[in-house]
Scaffold this motif. Sequence first.
Motif, PDB file in Angstrom:
ATOM      1  N   UNK A 102     -71.239 -72.807  54.963  1.00  0.00           N
ATOM      2  CA  UNK A 102     -70.560 -72.110  53.877  1.00  0.00           C
ATOM      3  C   UNK A 102     -69.100 -71.832  54.241  1.00  0.00           C
ATOM      4  N   UNK A 103     -68.851 -71.514  55.507  1.00  0.00           N
ATOM      5  CA  UNK A 103     -67.490 -71.280  55.974  1.00  0.00           C
ATOM      6  C   UNK A 103     -66.612 -72.507  55.783  1.00  0.00           C
ATOM      7  N   UNK A 104     -67.163 -73.674  56.083  1.00  0.00           N
ATOM      8  CA  UNK A 104     -66.409 -74.922  55.892  1.00  0.00           C
ATOM      9  C   UNK A 104     -66.098 -75.121  54.416  1.00  0.00           C
ATOM     10  N   UNK A 105     -67.092 -74.865  53.546  1.00  0.00           N
ATOM     11  CA  UNK A 105     -66.855 -75.002  52.093  1.00  0.00           C
ATOM     12  C   UNK A 105     -65.761 -74.048  51.627  1.00  0.00           C
ATOM     13  N   UNK A 146     -61.696 -75.022  50.213  1.00  0.00           N
ATOM     14  CA  UNK A 146     -61.246 -74.648  48.872  1.00  0.00           C
ATOM     15  C   UNK A 146     -60.110 -73.637  48.853  1.00  0.00           C
ATOM     16  N   UNK A 147     -59.745 -73.123  50.021  1.00  0.00           N
ATOM     17  CA  UNK A 147     -58.690 -72.110  50.067  1.00  0.00           C
ATOM     18  C   UNK A 147     -58.008 -72.168  51.430  1.00  0.00           C
ATOM     19  N   UNK A 148     -56.709 -71.974  51.436  1.00  0.00           N
ATOM     20  CA  UNK A 148     -55.950 -71.957  52.694  1.00  0.00           C
ATOM     21  C   UNK A 148     -55.937 -70.522  53.226  1.00  0.00           C
ATOM     22  N   UNK A 165     -58.193 -63.589  54.770  1.00  0.00           N
ATOM     23  CA  UNK A 165     -59.050 -63.574  55.952  1.00  0.00           C
ATOM     24  C   UNK A 165     -60.462 -63.993  55.574  1.00  0.00           C
ATOM     25  N   UNK A 166     -61.003 -64.927  56.340  1.00  0.00           N
ATOM     26  CA  UNK A 166     -62.389 -65.361  56.183  1.00  0.00           C
ATOM     27  C   UNK A 166     -63.152 -65.016  57.448  1.00  0.00           C
TER      28      UNK A 166
END
Length: 85
Positions: free
Chosen positions: A54-57, A61-63, A22-23
Motif C-alpha cells: 500500500x505504501x508503494x501505491x 500517486x503522490x510526491x 509525510x507518509x
Amino acid sequence: ENFTKNRTSELITDSVPLDLDILIVEDNEINQELARVIFSKIGYSIEIACNGEEGVRFAMNKAYSIIFYWPIIIINSSTVWCNKW
C-alpha cells in the motif's frame, strides 16, 4: 514537564517546515495511532499506509516529502538504511 514538551515542539517546528507531505508505512495499529498523535502534537498531518504494498501505491500517486518505513527511511528519492537496535 509541559515546558519540556512545548519547547521540544517549538524547536522542531522552528527548524522543520510545516508543509511536509509525510507518509508512514506501518502495519501495527497501535504504532499507527502513536504516529498520528506524535506528528499532530508538533503540527503535522500524516498519511498512513498499512503495509509496504500500500505504501508503494501511495508513493506512486503522490510526491511525499518524506516516507517512514522500517527499516528504511526514504527521503526525496534517496535511501538511508537504518540500523536495527
